[in-house]
Scaffold this motif. Structure first.
Motif, PDB file in Angstrom:
ATOM      1  N   CYS A 174      -1.796  -3.604  -4.651  1.00  0.00           N
ATOM      2  CA  CYS A 174      -2.414  -2.312  -4.959  1.00  0.00           C
ATOM      3  C   CYS A 174      -3.698  -2.160  -4.156  1.00  0.00           C
ATOM      4  O   CYS A 174      -4.588  -3.002  -4.231  1.00  0.00           O
ATOM      5  CB  CYS A 174      -2.715  -2.241  -6.458  1.00  0.00           C
ATOM      6  N   LEU A 176      -6.051  -0.262  -4.650  1.00  0.00           N
ATOM      7  CA  LEU A 176      -7.191   0.112  -5.484  1.00  0.00           C
ATOM      8  C   LEU A 176      -7.794  -1.092  -6.190  1.00  0.00           C
ATOM      9  O   LEU A 176      -9.000  -1.305  -6.151  1.00  0.00           O
ATOM     10  CB  LEU A 176      -6.759   1.155  -6.526  1.00  0.00           C
ATOM     11  N   CYS A 177      -6.950  -1.892  -6.846  1.00  0.00           N
ATOM     12  CA  CYS A 177      -7.497  -2.994  -7.649  1.00  0.00           C
ATOM     13  C   CYS A 177      -7.203  -4.357  -7.025  1.00  0.00           C
ATOM     14  O   CYS A 177      -7.827  -5.344  -7.397  1.00  0.00           O
ATOM     15  CB  CYS A 177      -6.937  -2.947  -9.070  1.00  0.00           C
ATOM     16  N   HIS A 186       2.809   0.519 -11.681  1.00  0.00           N
ATOM     17  CA  HIS A 186       1.439   0.010 -11.613  1.00  0.00           C
ATOM     18  C   HIS A 186       0.460   1.141 -11.289  1.00  0.00           C
ATOM     19  O   HIS A 186      -0.547   1.322 -11.970  1.00  0.00           O
ATOM     20  CB  HIS A 186       1.302  -1.102 -10.574  1.00  0.00           C
ATOM     21  N   CYS A 191      -2.545   0.302 -13.482  1.00  0.00           N
ATOM     22  CA  CYS A 191      -3.746   0.047 -12.681  1.00  0.00           C
ATOM     23  C   CYS A 191      -4.986   0.454 -13.492  1.00  0.00           C
ATOM     24  O   CYS A 191      -4.996   1.503 -14.138  1.00  0.00           O
ATOM     25  CB  CYS A 191      -3.679   0.838 -11.377  1.00  0.00           C
TER      26      CYS A 191
HETATM   27 ZN   LIG Z   1      -4.142  -1.290  -9.102  1.00  0.00          ZN
END
Ligand SMILES: [Zn+2]
Length: 303
Positions: A174, A176-177, A186, A191
């Motif tokens: 991911c 983002l994270c 997710h 997420c």
């Molecule tokens: Zn994420």
């Protein structure tokens, strides 16, 4: 090429039937130009410059696109490949060759991109004119309906899906994270970035805590303990679709434009745009902005 102004109005409705008579790279059949012009690095690596759309889009035994590269895709061309697959993932070739498949791109404005590798999926709205199954909610625009349908079908160009199509990405985590593989579930549910936005939306609607574990539960079933009228039901479902749509949009802004994720701003945008869309579609139902942002739950009983 910096800040290349792309006129997306020049995207057009086209049809290629089964694609056997259209040249994949050298004829203009998708996007706003020939693919050899849009993706010059990839074109240089192509072993068969005169390959047809049909042949290139045929999946091989492993279910991957039938690419024939002269060598491994170098790192600098990976973004081109990602963008190309984003475009192709929405096209559909009709192998029956009886019906032609049409798609059109619905875009309001041209926009500025740093080269076409930043073409983003949510700005590429393809509408199939063929007999696609779909889902309906009359209080949201078509593009949100289509997004929800693609999310439910897991047809978003997300890293795990691209990887399944044989695209060798530098990471399937991911963006983002970095905590997990980037799957549709997710990104839209698990997420921490998505959850933050859901919690804000659920608090705004006074709907308790966000407790969903599948896309179907969230975007299809609409189970809840709060009594609602039938319009209220459509509105609440619409809010969840719009929430998911904005989470995806923010994900793309982060990935392609490196824009910071901002939960409070996202909520404000969701409140403003959902009000515009829904009040516009429920003309005559007496909605007002202050109630919408402070106590929207009253609209769940709208008849
Ligand atoms: Zn994420």
């Amino acid at each position: 090429m910096e800040n290349l102004q792309v006129d997306f109005k020049s995207f057009f409705v086209n049809s290629v039937g089964n694609g056997s008579k259209t040249l994949f790279w050298k004829e203009h059949w998708i996007g706003n130009d020939k693919l050899c012009n849009l993706f010059p690095r990839l074109f240089k690596l192509e072993l068969d410059p005169d390959v047809s759309v049909r042949e290139r889009m045929t999946l091989n035994a492993e279910g991957l696109f039938n690419w024939k590269w002269s060598r491994a895709i170098p790192r600098r061309a990976v973004r081109e490949l990602e963008a190309l697959v984003n475009i192709l993932s929405s096209a559909k070739i009709d192998n029956g060759s009886v019906d032609k498949v049409l798609w059109s791109l619905d875009l309001n404005h041209g926009f500025s991109v740093k080269g076409l590798s930043k073409v983003i999926d949510d700005q590429l709205l393809f509408e199939f004119s063929s007999h696609q199954e779909t889902i309906r909610n009359t209080v949201v625009p078509k593009k949100v309906e289509l997004f929800a349908w693609r999310a439910i079908k897991k047809k978003l160009p997300i890293r795990v899906e691209l990887d399944n199509r044989g695209i060798d990405l530098h990471s399937t985590r991911c963006p983002l994270c970095d905590d997990s593989l980037e799957s549709v579930d997710h990104t839209l549910i698990f997420c921490s970035h998505a959850r933050e936005i859901w919690e804000r939306i659920f608090k705004w609607w006074n709907m308790g805590s966000f407790n969903y574990y599948t896309i179907n539960e969230l975007l299809v079933e609409n189970n809840h303990s709060v009594p609602m009228s039938s319009i209220g039901n459509s509105i609440w479902l619409a809010i969840k679709w719009i929430g998911a749509y904005f989470i995806w949009k923010n994900r793309n802004n982060k990935v392609f434009r490196n824009k910071a994720w901002n939960g409070p701003v996202a909520l404000n945008e969701i409140q403003a745009i959902s009000y515009d869309w829904i009040a516009n579609r429920l003309k005559g139902k007496n909605m007002d902005w202050l109630t919408w942002i402070s106590n929207p739950a009253v609209y769940l009983n709208l008849v």
